[in-house]
Design an enzyme around this catalytic site. Structure first.
Site, short mmCIF file in Angstrom:
data_model
loop_
_atom_site.label_atom_id
_atom_site.label_comp_id
_atom_site.label_asym_id
_atom_site.label_seq_id
_atom_site.Cartn_x
_atom_site.Cartn_y
_atom_site.Cartn_z
CE LYS A 132 0.95 22.76 -18.98
NZ LYS A 132 0.89 21.25 -19.11
NE ARG A 168 -1.32 15.08 -15.57
CZ ARG A 168 -0.30 15.51 -15.79
NH1 ARG A 168 0.49 16.51 -15.18
NH2 ARG A 168 -0.64 15.98 -16.76
CE1 TYR A 228 4.70 42.43 8.80
CE2 TYR A 228 5.25 41.71 6.63
CZ TYR A 228 4.51 42.57 7.12
OH TYR A 228 3.26 43.64 6.69
CG MET A 236 1.63 39.90 0.20
SD MET A 236 -0.36 40.55 -0.01
CE MET A 236 -0.44 39.81 1.48
C1 LIG Z 1 2.42 20.47 -19.55
C2 LIG Z 1 1.95 19.39 -20.81
C3 LIG Z 1 3.05 19.17 -21.40
C4 LIG Z 1 4.31 20.12 -21.38
O1 LIG Z 1 5.61 19.25 -20.94
P1 LIG Z 1 7.30 20.55 -20.86
O2 LIG Z 1 8.08 19.80 -20.16
O3 LIG Z 1 7.08 21.26 -20.55
O4 LIG Z 1 7.90 19.94 -22.42
C5 LIG Z 1 2.94 18.07 -22.73
N1 LIG Z 1 1.68 17.44 -22.18
C6 LIG Z 1 1.05 17.43 -21.32
C7 LIG Z 1 -0.27 16.19 -21.28
C8 LIG Z 1 1.42 18.55 -20.95
O5 LIG Z 1 0.02 18.34 -19.51
#
Ligand SMILES: *Cc1c(COP(=O)(O)O)cnc(C)c1O
Length: 362
Positions: A35, A133, A259, A307
């Site tokens: 991701k 969550r 700045y 930036m």
């Molecule tokens: C991002 C994520 C992971 C990966 O976690 P790491 O700590 O980077 O290994 C695993 N499971 C879920 C549900 C996640 O959102």
């Protein structure tokens, strides 16, 4: 290279992959989390390498990330952690496997499958065991499982949950409770399934700290990129962020830099201008105690981060325009860099902007 670039070390990725594999053994499947542009690196390059290494699964957070993978020709099964109702049509179109995590999502997805007469679509069921969550609560999950089992549209490939504090050994009791809850809930639910779904709960620090909770699969993100909260795995950082001294400006004692005149020179100075800024992921908070490495010396950041550039103190550092500078690499890694402004490697890596040139090291 005479500009800012992010080196992506594919050898390091391979090294980390095999370190994780040897830690989890052959019985346990490995899901690679790609991701957020593969933690700020390069989604497609990383996914292709993981596919070549025959990783069992890939996972992304959102549907558009999965579409990018499919369009690049990735064939490995892709779990989407947080698919949104708006994107439901693309899930089946691109053969993505959604996580079913709420009644809102389930009902909409179910309706989509039914109206298109799609049978046995592979999905993953998410249980909330304490992170609070995403996922179904304990008192909801059985109802959900029953609904799914009684219909032919959804096929549950896996049941999973996510740990809240796997990196924190002070929370060992809480984590163990999560694991036990997952175990007992899933044991109960899977009774109703014809084919036993895969069970998984561990992310990287789960794998390291709770090795007994591997179940059928583990989900590793940060470890693949060379970081974990402990060094027990002997990993290699994949990301090296480098730049150059674009310009050197000479200023006199008492003059200000940048700045809002945030910095005043206490002596005559040489100021190095580094061509990357907060738009590239260098948080403004980093200005306070941040430094980079120039010709093996620490060069402190002066003034506010802009930036597109930031400035460093070059006094006492032999240097010239065009010299390479290191923001982070395998020695001064992103974990240390993150500590300077009280954040974590995950944030530093995923903030690296797309405008920075990627250089693949194989
Ligand atoms: C991002 C994520 C992971 C990966 O976690 P790491 O700590 O980077 O290994 C695993 N499971 C879920 C549900 C996640 O959102």
């Amino acid at each position: 290279m005479k500009k800012t670039f992010l080196e992506i070390n594919i050898k390091a990725l391979e090294h980390n992959y095999f370190k994780i594999k040897s830690k989890i053994g052959n019985e346990t499947k490995l899901l690679g989390v790609v991701k957020a542009n593969a933690y700020g690196s390069d989604l497609i390059i990383i996914a292709k390498k993981l596919e070549e290494l025959k990783i069992d699964y890939l996972a992304v957070a959102y549907v558009n990330e999965g579409i990018r993978l499919r369009k690049a020709g990735i064939k490995t099964p892709i779990l989407v952690f947080i698919p949104q109702v708006e994107d439901i049509e693309d899930i089946a179109k691109y053969q993505l496997q959604p996580s079913i995590y709420s009644f809102y999502f389930l009902n909409n997805f179910y309706f989509h499958l039914k109206s298109n007469n799609i049978q046995g679509y592979p999905c993953h069921l998410k249980i909330n065991t304490g992170l609070n969550r995403i996922g179904f609560n304990e008192d909801e999950i059985k109802k959900v499982a029953e609904k799914i089992i009684s219909s032919s549209y959804i096929k549950i490939i896996s049941l999973y949950s996510h740990l809240a504090a796997s990196e924190d050994l002070d929370e060992q009791v809480f984590t163990t409770n999560q694991i036990n809850k997952f175990k007992s809930l899933s044991e109960e639910i899977i009774k109703g399934f014809e084919k036993k779904p895969l069970l998984h709960i561990c992310n990287t620090s789960g794998v390291i700290n709770f090795a007994d909770a591997k179940f059928d699969m583990v989900r590793c993100g940060i470890a693949l990129y060379g970081y974990s909260n402990s060094l027990k795995l002997d990993l290699m950082p994949v990301h090296n962020l480098k730049s150059i001294i674009s310009q050197i400006i000479k200023i006199k004692k008492g003059e200000s830099v940048g700045y809002n005149r945030a910095y005043f020179a206490e002596e005559n100075m040489r100021i190095g201008v580094i061509p990357l800024g907060h738009a590239d992921g260098i948080n403004r908070g980093f200005a306070k105690n941040g430094f980079i490495i120039i010709n093996e010396k620490k060069a402190k950041i002066v003034g506010n981060i802009c930036m597109d550039v930031f400035m460093v103190n070059l006094n006492g550092i032999e240097s010239k325009e065009g010299d390479e500078v290191i923001i982070f690499d395998s020695e001064n890694n992103a974990e240390n860099f993150a500590k300077v402004y009280d954040t974590i490697s995950y944030e530093v890596l995923t903030n690296i902007s797309e405008r920075i040139h990627r250089k693949i090291i194989t």
